[in-house]
Design a protein around this motif. Structure first.
Motif, PDB file in Angstrom:
ATOM      1  N   GLU A   3       0.854  -1.198   0.000  1.00 45.05           N
ATOM      2  CA  GLU A   3       0.000   0.000   0.000  1.00 45.05           C
ATOM      3  C   GLU A   3       0.882   1.237   0.000  1.00 45.05           C
ATOM      4  N   VAL A   4       0.626   2.151  -0.929  1.00 43.43           N
ATOM      5  CA  VAL A   4       1.367   3.405  -0.961  1.00 43.43           C
ATOM      6  C   VAL A   4       0.943   4.223   0.245  1.00 43.43           C
ATOM      7  N   MET A   5       1.909   4.508   1.103  1.00 41.09           N
ATOM      8  CA  MET A   5       1.623   5.239   2.346  1.00 41.09           C
ATOM      9  C   MET A   5       2.017   6.714   2.251  1.00 41.09           C
ATOM     10  N   GLY A   6       2.921   7.038   1.340  1.00 43.07           N
ATOM     11  CA  GLY A   6       3.362   8.418   1.173  1.00 43.07           C
ATOM     12  C   GLY A   6       4.052   8.589  -0.168  1.00 43.07           C
ATOM     13  N   THR A   7       3.842   9.743  -0.781  1.00 46.65           N
ATOM     14  CA  THR A   7       4.473  10.057  -2.067  1.00 46.65           C
ATOM     15  C   THR A   7       4.857  11.524  -2.059  1.00 46.65           C
ATOM     16  N   ALA A   8       6.063  11.812  -2.543  1.00 47.73           N
ATOM     17  CA  ALA A   8       6.531  13.202  -2.587  1.00 47.73           C
ATOM     18  C   ALA A   8       7.435  13.412  -3.788  1.00 47.73           C
ATOM     19  N   THR A   9       7.493  14.648  -4.252  1.00 51.08           N
ATOM     20  CA  THR A   9       8.332  15.026  -5.387  1.00 51.08           C
ATOM     21  C   THR A   9       9.229  16.180  -4.984  1.00 51.08           C
ATOM     22  N   SER A  10      10.491  16.106  -5.406  1.00 46.18           N
ATOM     23  CA  SER A  10      11.466  17.150  -5.092  1.00 46.18           C
ATOM     24  C   SER A  10      12.595  17.101  -6.115  1.00 46.18           C
ATOM     25  N   LYS A  11      13.369  18.175  -6.174  1.00 45.30           N
ATOM     26  CA  LYS A  11      14.550  18.180  -7.026  1.00 45.30           C
ATOM     27  C   LYS A  11      15.647  17.269  -6.477  1.00 45.30           C
ATOM     28  N   GLN A  12      15.590  16.979  -5.183  1.00 47.76           N
ATOM     29  CA  GLN A  12      16.568  16.090  -4.555  1.00 47.76           C
ATOM     30  C   GLN A  12      15.884  14.774  -4.207  1.00 47.76           C
ATOM     31  N   LYS A  13      16.490  13.672  -4.638  1.00 41.27           N
ATOM     32  CA  LYS A  13      15.908  12.360  -4.363  1.00 41.27           C
ATOM     33  C   LYS A  13      15.762  12.124  -2.866  1.00 41.27           C
ATOM     34  N   SER A  14      16.767  12.507  -2.104  1.00 44.48           N
ATOM     35  CA  SER A  14      16.725  12.275  -0.657  1.00 44.48           C
ATOM     36  C   SER A  14      15.604  13.078   0.004  1.00 44.48           C
ATOM     37  N   ALA A  15      15.358  14.294  -0.468  1.00 39.85           N
ATOM     38  CA  ALA A  15      14.290  15.120   0.098  1.00 39.85           C
ATOM     39  C   ALA A  15      12.924  14.517  -0.221  1.00 39.85           C
ATOM     40  N   LYS A  54      12.305  11.338  -0.676  1.00 41.49           N
ATOM     41  CA  LYS A  54      12.188  10.127   0.144  1.00 41.49           C
ATOM     42  C   LYS A  54      11.886  10.478   1.602  1.00 41.49           C
ATOM     43  N   GLU A  55      12.534  11.515   2.116  1.00 39.04           N
ATOM     44  CA  GLU A  55      12.276  11.948   3.489  1.00 39.04           C
ATOM     45  C   GLU A  55      10.818  12.380   3.664  1.00 39.04           C
ATOM     46  N   GLU A  56      10.302  13.122   2.706  1.00 35.59           N
ATOM     47  CA  GLU A  56       8.910  13.589   2.805  1.00 35.59           C
ATOM     48  C   GLU A  56       7.933  12.421   2.698  1.00 35.59           C
ATOM     49  N   ALA A  57       8.213  11.475   1.836  1.00 34.61           N
ATOM     50  CA  ALA A  57       7.355  10.291   1.723  1.00 34.61           C
ATOM     51  C   ALA A  57       7.386   9.496   3.031  1.00 34.61           C
ATOM     52  N   ALA A  58       8.548   9.410   3.664  1.00 34.25           N
ATOM     53  CA  ALA A  58       8.661   8.723   4.956  1.00 34.25           C
ATOM     54  C   ALA A  58       7.891   9.488   6.028  1.00 34.25           C
ATOM     55  N   ARG A  59       7.962  10.821   6.001  1.00 32.94           N
ATOM     56  CA  ARG A  59       7.217  11.635   6.971  1.00 32.94           C
ATOM     57  C   ARG A  59       5.725  11.379   6.828  1.00 32.94           C
ATOM     58  N   GLN A  60       5.228  11.383   5.604  1.00 33.33           N
ATOM     59  CA  GLN A  60       3.812  11.123   5.368  1.00 33.33           C
ATOM     60  C   GLN A  60       3.414   9.745   5.891  1.00 33.33           C
ATOM     61  N   THR A  61       4.295   8.777   5.724  1.00 30.91           N
ATOM     62  CA  THR A  61       4.020   7.423   6.207  1.00 30.91           C
ATOM     63  C   THR A  61       3.940   7.397   7.725  1.00 30.91           C
ATOM     64  N   LEU A  62       4.865   8.074   8.382  1.00 26.43           N
ATOM     65  CA  LEU A  62       4.835   8.140   9.847  1.00 26.43           C
ATOM     66  C   LEU A  62       3.553   8.794  10.338  1.00 26.43           C
ATOM     67  N   VAL A  63       3.089   9.815   9.641  1.00 29.94           N
ATOM     68  CA  VAL A  63       1.820  10.477  10.000  1.00 29.94           C
ATOM     69  C   VAL A  63       0.671   9.489   9.841  1.00 29.94           C
ATOM     70  N   ARG A  64       0.632   8.778   8.725  1.00 29.68           N
ATOM     71  CA  ARG A  64      -0.456   7.816   8.487  1.00 29.68           C
ATOM     72  C   ARG A  64      -0.440   6.676   9.510  1.00 29.68           C
ATOM     73  N   LEU A  65       0.729   6.323   9.994  1.00 26.75           N
ATOM     74  CA  LEU A  65       0.841   5.271  11.002  1.00 26.75           C
ATOM     75  C   LEU A  65       0.515   5.788  12.399  1.00 26.75           C
ATOM     76  N   GLY A  66       0.296   7.099  12.527  1.00 30.03           N
ATOM     77  CA  GLY A  66      -0.041   7.685  13.816  1.00 30.03           C
ATOM     78  C   GLY A  66       1.164   7.901  14.714  1.00 30.03           C
ATOM     79  N   LEU A  67       2.359   7.901  14.144  1.00 27.35           N
ATOM     80  CA  LEU A  67       3.583   8.058  14.903  1.00 27.35           C
ATOM     81  C   LEU A  67       4.117   9.480  14.902  1.00 27.35           C
ATOM     82  N   LEU A  68       3.499  10.337  14.105  1.00 28.47           N
ATOM     83  CA  LEU A  68       3.943  11.719  13.956  1.00 28.47           C
ATOM     84  C   LEU A  68       2.722  12.554  13.667  1.00 28.47           C
ATOM     85  N   SER A  69       2.642  13.722  14.261  1.00 29.11           N
ATOM     86  CA  SER A  69       1.507  14.604  13.964  1.00 29.11           C
ATOM     87  C   SER A  69       1.858  15.484  12.774  1.00 29.11           C
ATOM     88  N   GLU A  70       0.832  15.922  12.085  1.00 26.50           N
ATOM     89  CA  GLU A  70       1.022  16.798  10.921  1.00 26.50           C
ATOM     90  C   GLU A  70       1.771  18.001  11.381  1.00 26.50           C
TER      91      GLU A  70
END
Length: 75
Positions: free
Chosen positions: A45-57, A59-75
């Protein structure tokens, strides 16, 4: 810079679910207009998707979105 990817990996490892995690990283454009879209996929299941000029940025944003969806991080 936040370490959302590390936090996500650590959490999933503790839960015994690290093998359920995968990433897609897709480039688009050329030269100075290159954009990366990263998607964090957990249990197919796609939990987070993000676009940036930097691949690492992206990926970090997609991971942040995933943590939010898992209830481990607030918006």
């Amino acid at each position: 810079m936040p370490r959302y990817v590390v936090d996500l990996n650590n959490y999933l490892q503790k839960q015994g679910q690290l093998a359920a995690l995968r990433w897609t990283e897709v480039p688009a454009g050329a030269g100075n207009n290159m954009q990366w879209t990263a998607s964090c996929i957990l249990n197919d299941e796609v939990m987070g998707t993000a676009t940036s000029k930097q691949k690492s940025a992206a990926k970090e944003e997609a991971a942040r979105q995933t943590l939010v969806r898992l209830g481990l991080l607030s918006e």
